[in-house]
Design an enzyme around this catalytic site. Structure first.
Site, short mmCIF file in Angstrom:
data_model
loop_
_atom_site.label_atom_id
_atom_site.label_comp_id
_atom_site.label_asym_id
_atom_site.label_seq_id
_atom_site.Cartn_x
_atom_site.Cartn_y
_atom_site.Cartn_z
N SER A 1 39.24 35.49 36.82
CA SER A 1 40.38 35.50 35.92
C SER A 1 40.70 34.08 35.49
O SER A 1 40.30 33.11 36.12
CB SER A 1 41.60 36.13 36.60
N GLY A 2 41.42 33.96 34.39
CA GLY A 2 41.80 32.68 33.86
C GLY A 2 42.81 32.88 32.75
O GLY A 2 43.29 33.98 32.51
N GLY A 3 43.12 31.78 32.04
CA GLY A 3 44.10 31.87 30.99
C GLY A 3 43.68 32.75 29.85
O GLY A 3 44.51 33.27 29.11
N VAL B 1 37.91 39.37 34.19
CA VAL B 1 36.67 40.14 34.18
C VAL B 1 36.66 41.02 35.42
O VAL B 1 36.93 40.54 36.53
CB VAL B 1 35.43 39.23 34.18
N LYS C 1 35.54 42.76 30.28
CA LYS C 1 36.34 41.57 30.03
C LYS C 1 37.60 41.97 29.27
O LYS C 1 37.53 42.52 28.17
CB LYS C 1 35.54 40.56 29.20
N ASP D 1 25.34 25.37 22.75
CA ASP D 1 25.89 25.01 24.06
C ASP D 1 24.94 25.42 25.19
O ASP D 1 25.36 26.00 26.19
CB ASP D 1 27.26 25.65 24.26
#
Length: 528
Positions: A18-20, A24, A39, A133
């Protein structure tokens, strides 16, 4: 968690990260029993129409990719309660995690890593998509030693100029300068990753952003630090000029196979894959199938998207899924060269999507496992919107949003388009010093019309205030589209030793105020 929206038809098993940007979860498709990664987009980002628009547009960009080396998209669901992407699940870990454990890889194993991920990149290049990337965090190694490229979060169409973005330790010289996206830049980043696999360190180790930029643009290729048989790949792939590199990933794979065969014999790939599998086996608890505790997702925009059979752009119900358009601007960078954070890290936490394939998944990049794409014999869940009957697992799923973006049917005979025209009223340019040898120009164009404006930037170096001095390097060509709110930004590595840097901006068609210039007195010089 109470009152949290979930995608209908899936049983959640546990959170993977998890994050801002969201979270997932590992889930199981109830109709088929197939494990998937889901997600969920955070409410904050879902309320941003501009972001959601780019979120959808990215899937249209990548939806044509049909390859086992890119994660497959099962379903994108959007409704009043939330938005989510359902993807394949893979039991694997990122190359970054392996290198952290092993330090470096055997040449055969490194060649296998490079080839597997390049095959995914080659499919993108054939579709006109540039990844931008490629790095160890975005290369997944599965338990059998196979490797895949994931996370197309800042991908762009070939030839477009979306801005300066990427991860500095792996960015090609032209990528630093914001030039149009090209497959050759991906080849450079893949070679930098290959070099790190072989040696245990990045090809250039600048202590700050400016040093790293200059090293990528000017420092000699450190090919002698790699094993002698593979030095031709390092030398070609890290060439400063894009035309001196293999033109795309497919061409690079052909060169790789030739070098590997000559150096290590016909069985190099089989041995290399076994060595990779052995390295991965040293980290069993980091695999998603091990049931490790949830770890935080990356704070950087990283999205991996694939497509299932039968899914194609333009189908009814198509909704863009799994991506964020991220533009890094040199003027707003916060970067740690040793840590390898992507350009504009504070601005890039728009969306951290993890992707996956059957067997398990983990959160995106290190220190936790990376959730990424892997082909699998496991049956794919077959999905359709309620209240349709449950489809057969043997059929591929379809993209079925709850909310379908508006579409407009084109007329049978479209009217002829007027010839694009443009009038440039004025152009202005400002120059500032951003590093010991690095300057940055900001160009503002005032134009009316529909045709694009070409802006040519010429760089100068001298010792006298008010005089541009001698040309410094080659001019850069930018494109401005009338109506665009953002100015054009361009970086330049100055090679002259004068105390005054200068820049001149010229437009085609010519601006009403001619070709303005600007000059800056640099910090290494003192006023006497």
């Amino acid at each position: 968690m109470k009152n949290v929206w979930t995608v209908p038809g899936y049983a959640h098993v546990r959170e993977l990260g998890s994050g801002g940007s969201g979270r997932v979860v590992l889930a199981v498709h109830e109709a088929t029993g197939t494990p998937v990664a889901v997600k969920y987009l955070s409410d904050r980002l879902r309320e941003d129409p501009a972001f959601v628009g780019e979120f959808r547009a990215e899937a249209r960009l990548l939806g044509g990719l049909d390859t086992p080396y890119v994660v497959r998209l099962y379903e994108y669901v959007e409704g009043p309660g939330g938005a989510a992407i359902v993807m394949e699940l893979v039991d694997g870990i990122s190359l970054r995690v392996l290198l952290k454990q092993a330090g470096q890889a055997d040449p055969e194993a490194a060649l296998v890593v490079l080839k597997g991920s390049l095959l995914g990149l080659a499919a993108a290049h054939r579709a006109g998509v540039v990844h931008r990337d490629y790095k160890p965090e975005n290369v997944l190694v599965a338990s059998d030693g196979s490797s895949k490229l994931v996370d197309f979060g800042i991908a762009a169409r070939r030839g477009t100029t979306p801005g300066v973005a990427g991860t500095p330790a792996y960015m090609a010289p032209e990528q630093w300068q914001g030039r149009p996206a090209s497959p050759a830049a991906d080849v450079y980043a893949a070679t930098a990753t290959f070099f790190e696999c072989l040696t245990g360190r990045k090809p250039f180790a600048g202590e700050n952003f400016a040093e790293l930029a200059v090293q990528h643009m000017e420092a000699p290729v450190p090919e002698t630090e790699a094993p002698e048989p593979v030095r031709p790949l390092i030398r070609r792939g890290l060439a400063k000029a894009p035309e001196q590199r293999p033109e795309n990933a497919e061409a690079f794979v052909a060169e790789l196979e030739g070098v590997a065969l000559a150096a290590y014999g016909p069985d190099w790939e089989e041995r290399g894959q076994r060595k990779l599998a052995a390295l991965a086996a040293l980290l069993p608890l980091l695999f998603p199938s091990a049931g490790a505790p949830a770890a935080g997702t990356t704070a950087v925009a990283t999205t991996s998207i694939g497509n299932s059979a039968g899914w194609a752009p333009g189908r009814r119900g198509l909704v863009a899924a799994g991506a964020a358009l991220v533009l890094g601007v040199l003027a707003a960078l916060t970067y740690s060269a040793s840590g390898g954070e992507p350009v504009g890290a504070s601005a890039l936490n728009a969306f951290a999507t993890s992707s996956a394939s059957p067997g398990g998944a983990g959160p995106a990049p290190a220190p936790g496992p990376s959730v990424s794409a892997t082909p699998s014999p496991s049956p794919s869940p077959s999905l359709s919107p309620s209240p349709s009957p449950t489809p057969s697992p043997s059929h591929p799923p379809t993209v079925t949003p709850t909310t379908t973006p508006p579409t407009t049917k084109p007329p049978t005979t479209p009217p002829p388009s007027p010839k694009p025209t443009v009038v440039v009223g004025a152009v202005s340019v400002t120059l500032r010093e951003t590093g010991p040898s690095l300057g940055q120009a900001t160009v503002t164009v005032e134009a009316k019309g529909t045709a694009p404006v070409t802006v040519v930037l010429e760089w100068f170096n001298g010792d006298a205030e008010g005089k541009l001095g001698s040309p410094d390097g080659s001019p850069d060509t930018l494109t401005y589209q009338p109506g665009a709110a953002a100015p054009l930004v361009k970086a330049h590595a100055f090679s002259g030793r004068g105390c005054y840097w200068g820049v001149r901006a010229t437009t085609k068609p010519a601006a009403g105020n001619g070709s303005p210039t600007d000059q800056v007195f640099i910090r290494r010089c003192t006023i006497s």
